[in-house]
Design a protein around this motif. Structure first.
Motif, mmCIF file in Angstrom:
data_model
loop_
_atom_site.group_PDB
_atom_site.id
_atom_site.type_symbol
_atom_site.label_atom_id
_atom_site.label_comp_id
_atom_site.label_asym_id
_atom_site.label_seq_id
_atom_site.Cartn_x
_atom_site.Cartn_y
_atom_site.Cartn_z
ATOM 1 N N TRP A 46 0.817 -1.208 0.000
ATOM 2 C CA TRP A 46 0.000 0.000 0.000
ATOM 3 C C TRP A 46 0.858 1.269 0.000
ATOM 4 C CZ3 TRP A 46 -5.199 0.714 -0.588
ATOM 5 C CH2 TRP A 46 -5.980 -0.443 -0.611
ATOM 6 N N LEU A 55 -2.716 3.942 -6.628
ATOM 7 C CA LEU A 55 -3.865 3.298 -6.000
ATOM 8 C C LEU A 55 -5.141 3.434 -6.830
ATOM 9 C CD1 LEU A 55 -3.365 4.277 -2.241
ATOM 10 C CD2 LEU A 55 -2.746 2.149 -3.398
ATOM 11 N N TYR A 94 -5.903 -3.609 -5.455
ATOM 12 C CA TYR A 94 -5.230 -3.477 -4.165
ATOM 13 C C TYR A 94 -6.058 -4.107 -3.044
ATOM 14 C CZ TYR A 94 -1.404 -0.548 -5.784
ATOM 15 O OH TYR A 94 -0.260 -0.094 -6.398
#
Length: 225
Positions: A46, A55, A94
């Protein structure tokens, strides 16, 4: 009349370890403490995505050659073979990638140990991409149009890491369960590889096969250490 003397009492049975009970907060804390490599990966996953503005919609154009595994990676930006496991295509990737890593990583890391789990995941990921590139190079003379289409495909994400680690961990399971898990995982991955035939499908299949071969080697290292 005298009462009979009671016999010796049996020792109480073993109590469940609350530190590993997922129904409690303490249990979750114990499970997570047993999987540091998994947690570090999620944090790096992340953080790298946030710092590179990846992202929302994946790596930006200037970064893609350095973090996406492609058919040209070994002849150009070879480090992309490894780094491709730490990026995704967008926010849904993600989220799903994190869920996959946690679901697979927490139990598998406890079974293999952090070092062997990391070695299995990274080794299978790299070997999976390398095996796919080797297969495409050999198949180019037989299926030229299909392999040429692969030049526009790329691989990112932790799915190959998870598949490879899962197959490596089966070496430490009983024979019957080892066969069941391997058959199910390989059957699903082969179905995707033959039906969709995408570069990423071949990478996941290659990583699973590599993890199967790495598992016994990791167990041997466990015996000798």
């Amino acid at each position: 009349m005298p009462l009979p003397h009671p016999g010796p009492s049996l020792p109480p049975g073993p109590r469940p370890d609350s530190r590993l009970d997922p129904r409690t907060l303490r249990g979750w804390s114990g499970l997570l403490r047993g999987a540091p490599a998994t947690l570090w990966f999620v944090a790096v996953f992340w953080t790298a995505g946030a710092l590179s503005s990846s992202l929302a919609s994946g790596p930006p154009e200037a970064l893609r050659p350095h973090v996406e595994g492609t058919v040209h990676s070994l002849s150009g930006d070879w480090w992309a073979v490894l780094l491709s496991g730490f990026w995704e295509r967008g926010l849904p990737g993600y989220v799903l990638g994190t869920a996959l890593v946690l679901l697979a990583g927490i139990p598998l890391e406890r079974k293999l140990g952090s070092l062997r789990f990391a070695a299995a995941a990274v080794g299978a990921h790299v070997l999976g991409i390398a095996a796919t590139l080797g297969f495409l190079a050999v198949a180019g003379s037989l299926m030229g149009s299909w392999t040429r289409d692969m030049s526009g495909h790329y691989f990112v994400g932790p799915s190959a890491l998870a598949c490879g680690a899962a197959m490596a961990a089966t070496a430490a399971t009983p024979t019957l369960w080892r066969r069941r898990i391997r058959v199910v995982i390989l059957a699903v991955l082969m179905l995707f590889a033959f039906y969709a035939g995408g570069f990423e499908d071949l990478v996941r299949l290659g990583a699973a096969v590599a993890g199967t071969l790495l598992g016994p080697l990791l167990l041997l290292s466990l015996i000798h250490i």
